[in-house]
Scaffold this active site. Sequence first.
Site, short mmCIF file in Angstrom:
data_model
loop_
_atom_site.label_atom_id
_atom_site.label_comp_id
_atom_site.label_asym_id
_atom_site.label_seq_id
_atom_site.Cartn_x
_atom_site.Cartn_y
_atom_site.Cartn_z
N ARG A 267 0.76 -1.07 -0.15
CA ARG A 267 0.01 0.29 0.04
C ARG A 267 0.82 1.30 -0.01
NH1 ARG A 267 0.13 2.08 5.30
NH2 ARG A 267 -0.08 0.25 6.84
N HIS A 271 -2.08 3.85 6.35
CA HIS A 271 -3.16 2.95 6.49
C HIS A 271 -4.52 3.44 6.24
CE1 HIS A 271 -4.80 -0.57 8.36
NE2 HIS A 271 -5.78 0.27 9.10
N TYR A 280 6.82 4.55 10.35
CA TYR A 280 7.49 3.10 10.57
C TYR A 280 7.72 2.53 9.27
CZ TYR A 280 2.26 2.57 8.77
OH TYR A 280 1.29 3.01 8.36
#
Length: 372
Positions: A267, A271, A280
């Site tokens: 992706r 998110h 991250y």
Amino acid sequence: MTVIEPLPAQQYEKFLPAASAVQYLTANGEPTNSDARYPHPTDDRLVAVYKNMILGRRFDQQATALTKQGRLAVYPSARGQEACQVTAAMCLRPTDWLFPTYRDSMALATRGIPQTEILSMLAGDWHCGYDPVAYRTAPQCTPLATQLLHAAGLAYAEQRRGRDTVVVALCGDGATSEGDFHEALNFAAVFHAPVVFLVQNNGFAISVPLARQTVAPSLAHKGVGYGIGSEQVDGNDPVAMMGILDEAVRFARAGNGPVIVEAHTYRLESHTNADDAARYRDSEEVDNWLARDPIARLRTYLRDQNLIDDDYEAQLTAEAENQAAALRADMNIERPTDPADLFRHVFAEPTPQLHEQLAQVEAELAAESEEN
């Protein structure tokens, strides 16, 4: 009591995980020289995959923009995962069923569900926005992996009715860490339910990398432990995705039991719009995956095969823009809402607590009306 005998070992020979992800196109869109384990999709089918990916990406971009404009509460983008979602919908017959996650809006659009209905829930409607039975598509599921149990149960029920229905159930890598995932695979395996579990392994369960979830050789190998067909595929290779999913659906429809397909993808966005992926993962990792763009790969291949040209691309771009404009117009229409709906549809018979809460809301609205 009916005893279901295990299938002969040779039934599983077609679907045992390859040592590495099956790939038909390189990152540059050139055909690989590896032996094809699965049938190559027809030219017409690949052109249709390309069209749906272009339309799907534009839909995804428009939905992201609507979130920034306050028209949607949240939106989980699937940019970069177009090949997985489009082929997941295209491998099914109209009579088959699709069980999506919250991120699979492009699969729903490919399934033929109107874009405005897909986004209705994210815009604040109390229901999923579309008729699941009419489109043979379950409501988008936010809790991880719960839809997999429903998919296995529906597939088994259809089988018991003597129908040749196949179910494709989508999930992410994070869902494979949930107990529901394992229960669904085990139930489907024991009862030979015709389900294809498609795991879109996009590298992160929100912020948790795959390495912190499992040490298995691949997520596809988890299917081996349950005695079901298993395979891993380059999820950004539309040709390989279409070929393997077509064959997985045929395999399940023929009575060979369930299949799990792990698609290695990524992706590109966070998110959701409420997440900051830079916390991250680093930009170099994202850039590496940008170079594996599924749309660019298939475009190169189709052009090299003289299957599409500039005129076709211009017409397709215009169609995508027209759909985006229509979606904007539809989502900008203010829809009347009734706060009482929050309480009407919780239980068939409202509880005393719901009656009390409804009365409080009605009192607050009446007081506000008197003040104005």
